[in-house]
Design a protein around this motif. Structure first.
Motif, PDB file in Angstrom:
ATOM      1  N   ILE A 157       0.830  -1.211   0.000  1.00  0.00           N
ATOM      2  CA  ILE A 157       0.000   0.000   0.000  1.00  0.00           C
ATOM      3  C   ILE A 157       0.863   1.258   0.000  1.00  0.00           C
ATOM      4  CG2 ILE A 157      -1.665   1.331   1.356  1.00  0.00           C
ATOM      5  CD1 ILE A 157      -2.744  -1.434   2.343  1.00  0.00           C
ATOM      6  N   ILE A 158       1.871   1.298   0.861  1.00  0.00           N
ATOM      7  CA  ILE A 158       2.703   2.504   0.988  1.00  0.00           C
ATOM      8  C   ILE A 158       3.484   2.763  -0.298  1.00  0.00           C
ATOM      9  CG2 ILE A 158       4.691   3.502   2.182  1.00  0.00           C
ATOM     10  CD1 ILE A 158       3.679   2.094   4.735  1.00  0.00           C
ATOM     11  N   VAL A 159       4.113   1.720  -0.839  1.00  0.00           N
ATOM     12  CA  VAL A 159       4.882   1.882  -2.078  1.00  0.00           C
ATOM     13  C   VAL A 159       3.975   2.349  -3.214  1.00  0.00           C
ATOM     14  CG1 VAL A 159       6.160   0.638  -3.869  1.00  0.00           C
ATOM     15  CG2 VAL A 159       6.690   0.248  -1.459  1.00  0.00           C
ATOM     16  N   THR A 160       2.797   1.755  -3.303  1.00  0.00           N
ATOM     17  CA  THR A 160       1.867   2.107  -4.380  1.00  0.00           C
ATOM     18  C   THR A 160       1.383   3.542  -4.246  1.00  0.00           C
ATOM     19  OG1 THR A 160       1.157  -0.198  -4.526  1.00  0.00           O
ATOM     20  CG2 THR A 160      -0.266   1.445  -5.548  1.00  0.00           C
ATOM     21  N   LEU A 190       1.412   9.117  -6.277  1.00  0.00           N
ATOM     22  CA  LEU A 190       1.695  10.541  -6.062  1.00  0.00           C
ATOM     23  C   LEU A 190       2.725  11.053  -7.066  1.00  0.00           C
ATOM     24  CD1 LEU A 190       1.045  12.947  -4.201  1.00  0.00           C
ATOM     25  CD2 LEU A 190       2.993  12.264  -2.787  1.00  0.00           C
ATOM     26  N   PHE A 191       3.754  10.256  -7.311  1.00  0.00           N
ATOM     27  CA  PHE A 191       4.802  10.648  -8.261  1.00  0.00           C
ATOM     28  C   PHE A 191       4.232  10.766  -9.681  1.00  0.00           C
ATOM     29  CE2 PHE A 191       8.036   9.314 -11.370  1.00  0.00           C
ATOM     30  CZ  PHE A 191       8.968  10.333 -11.191  1.00  0.00           C
ATOM     31  N   LEU A 192       3.449   9.767 -10.092  1.00  0.00           N
ATOM     32  CA  LEU A 192       2.911   9.759 -11.458  1.00  0.00           C
ATOM     33  C   LEU A 192       1.868  10.851 -11.674  1.00  0.00           C
ATOM     34  CD1 LEU A 192       2.568   5.932 -12.195  1.00  0.00           C
ATOM     35  CD2 LEU A 192       4.346   7.501 -12.973  1.00  0.00           C
ATOM     36  N   LYS A 193       1.222  11.279 -10.600  1.00  0.00           N
ATOM     37  CA  LYS A 193       0.231  12.350 -10.709  1.00  0.00           C
ATOM     38  C   LYS A 193       0.861  13.612 -11.287  1.00  0.00           C
ATOM     39  CE  LYS A 193      -3.042  15.060  -7.960  1.00  0.00           C
ATOM     40  NZ  LYS A 193      -3.576  15.304  -6.591  1.00  0.00           N
ATOM     41  N   PHE A 194       2.088  13.902 -10.886  1.00  0.00           N
ATOM     42  CA  PHE A 194       2.772  15.102 -11.365  1.00  0.00           C
ATOM     43  C   PHE A 194       3.329  14.921 -12.773  1.00  0.00           C
ATOM     44  CE2 PHE A 194       3.021  15.430  -6.713  1.00  0.00           C
ATOM     45  CZ  PHE A 194       2.437  16.676  -6.545  1.00  0.00           C
ATOM     46  N   SER A 254      -2.484   5.050 -14.953  1.00  0.00           N
ATOM     47  CA  SER A 254      -2.826   4.633 -13.597  1.00  0.00           C
ATOM     48  C   SER A 254      -2.810   3.124 -13.406  1.00  0.00           C
ATOM     49  CB  SER A 254      -4.207   5.182 -13.235  1.00  0.00           C
ATOM     50  OG  SER A 254      -5.148   4.839 -14.218  1.00  0.00           O
ATOM     51  N   SER A 255      -2.226   2.372 -14.322  1.00  0.00           N
ATOM     52  CA  SER A 255      -2.154   0.917 -14.166  1.00  0.00           C
ATOM     53  C   SER A 255      -0.848   0.457 -13.526  1.00  0.00           C
ATOM     54  CB  SER A 255      -2.319   0.231 -15.529  1.00  0.00           C
ATOM     55  OG  SER A 255      -3.616   0.437 -16.034  1.00  0.00           O
TER      56      SER A 255
END
Length: 447
Positions: free
Chosen positions: A7-10, A15-19, A24-25
């Motif tokens: 969960i934490i890693v994901t 958060l990183f990919l949002k920027f 989202s896969s």
């Protein structure tokens, strides 16, 4: 420990990919690598509604989510359309509360037809809704009975789930050995001269005896009030139905469900089906009619699905088309525009998400565009030359412009003035061209 790590890693990756405006896969793929049963864990205390089917699931999911939000139900959805197992895992982890795991939420999730059985290994949904079944991505799904079997495999893992099914779809009225509580939606009547022609060859014959169906009416493709005169198999009694269509033009439809007059901010018969499916889901979940009706009226279009925007002074409408049934009905919808001289673009890719076999474009009734008020045609995408050839075979006497780059398409569109332009895109063309237009400041959001 692996659950928490997953969960934490994901969440960090999300958060990183949002920027980066990335897909989202990938985060869900990493989560499953760390802990394969993570979806079962993060979906606890979540009341889930799964929506699947060939066409309309993205719009139906978005509308259902909009209705639930307006009913003040705490819900989330995979709004980017990442509808396979990895994308769905991402959605649940993104909305998972590490600090208060007892918070109850509702998830309204679009699911790819072939992925339903994989998702249902971990989730027992309250509702599974199925919009329709058409030929789609021949290299991946094959014919319609393969798709039907994928869906049935998922349903059989969820014996307590309520099923909301398109009653005008013969394939969904024939779910033998499926004992779930079922609700059917469809049309009470439909004004059409069609009763046997233009039928999808895989679905025009009775599944039980092979006899060709007869119809009181056809709404489009093989959907309608069907009956087999040989064995007696026929459409199920409808629980939710369209009583009348008061208006259906390129911009909106006005329909009656029971005694309610409802305005839909999109034209086209397929959009009426989407609305009826969302209405059925909401009603089964005890949301009051007045909230549902007001929500339908205020619903905005989903990206790439009959989406309107401007390029210079030109009015652009973008449609997603990915199979013959949807393509034909999109053309029928465009034909509702009786007032405008129009140009139409056809953008075709053959990536995995589009289906790498593009022979399906020869099953589309493109010959109908000869009756449209067309100024010009243009093509683009990886298979732009295949699309141009298909248009030439219609023998339409209009210019056909063939482009290999999105940059050239944009220059062409920018050179026009005050024109009405419809652009029909395969799935990855829609994503790529929208991202390209976003980077050129013609769209406010990527998705």
């Amino acid at each position: 420990m692996k659950k928490l790590l997953s969960i934490i890693v994901t969440k960090i990756i999300i958060l990183f990919l949002k920027f980066k405006n990335k897909g989202s896969s990938f985060p869900g793929k990493i989560a499953l690598k760390i802990y394969p049963d993570i979806l079962k864990h993060v979906s606890k205390n979540v009341e889930t509604i799964l929506i699947t089917g060939t066409n309309g699931k993205t719009t139906t999911t978005a509308l259902t989510n909009h209705i639930f939000n307006n009913a003040f139900i705490d819900c989330f959805s995979n709004s980017t359309g990442a509808n396979m197992l990895t994308g769905i895992v991402t959605t649940y982890i993104k909305n998972y509360n590490l600090f208060n795991r007892k918070i109850s939420k509702t998830a309204i999730i679009e699911v790819d037809e072939a992925s339903l059985k994989h998702v249902c290994k971990y989730i027992q949904p309250k509702i599974i809704a199925v919009t329709n079944i058409f030929r789609d991505q021949l290299d991946r799904y094959g014919e319609v009975y393969t798709t039907l079997n994928h869906i049935k495999e998922g349903i059989k893992l969820c014996s307590n789930s309520k099923l909301i099914l398109n009653g005008d779809e013969p394939l969904l009225c024939s779910l033998e050995k499926v004992y779930n509580n079922k609700f059917f939606f469809g049309f009470d009547n439909f004004k059409s001269d069609e009763n046997t022609k233009n039928l999808n060859v895989e679905a025009k014959n009775c599944k039980f005896c092979g006899e060709t169906y007869t119809y009181n009416f056809i709404t489009y493709n093989h959907l309608g009030d069907f009956k087999c005169n040989n064995c007696g198999f026929k459409r199920e009694k409808l629980d939710f139905s369209i009583a009348d269509i008061l208006e259906n033009n390129i911009n909106e439809s006005i329909i009656k469900i029971k005694n309610n007059v409802i305005t839909i901010n999109q034209g086209g018969i397929y959009n009426i089906y989407n609305v009826l499916c969302a209405y059925a889901i909401s009603t089964v979940c005890s949301i009051p009619d007045y909230i549902v009706i007001d929500s339908i009226k205020s619903f905005s279009k989903v990206f790439g699905r009959q989406e309107n925007f401007k390029i210079k002074s030109n009015s652009i409408t973008m449609f997603l088309v990915k199979n013959p049934a949807g393509f034909n009905e999109t053309l029928n919808t465009i034909n509702l525009d009786k007032n405008s001289e129009m140009s139409i673009g056809f953008l075709l890719n053959d990536n995995f998400a589009d289906g790498q076999d593009v022979s399906w474009i020869y099953d589309v009734n493109l010959e109908m565009i000869k009756n449209f008020n067309i100024k010009e045609l243009f093509t683009g995408g990886i298979r732009t030359h295949d699309m141009s050839l298909r248009l030439n075979l219609t023998e339409i006497e209009k210019p056909i412009n063939t482009f290999e780059k999105y940059e050239d398409i944009l220059k062409y569109l920018e050179s026009k003035e005050n024109e009405t332009i419809y652009i029909l895109c395969s799935y990855t063309c829609m994503l790529e061209f929208r991202k390209f237009l976003y980077n050129k400041n013609y769209l406010d959001v990527v998705w």
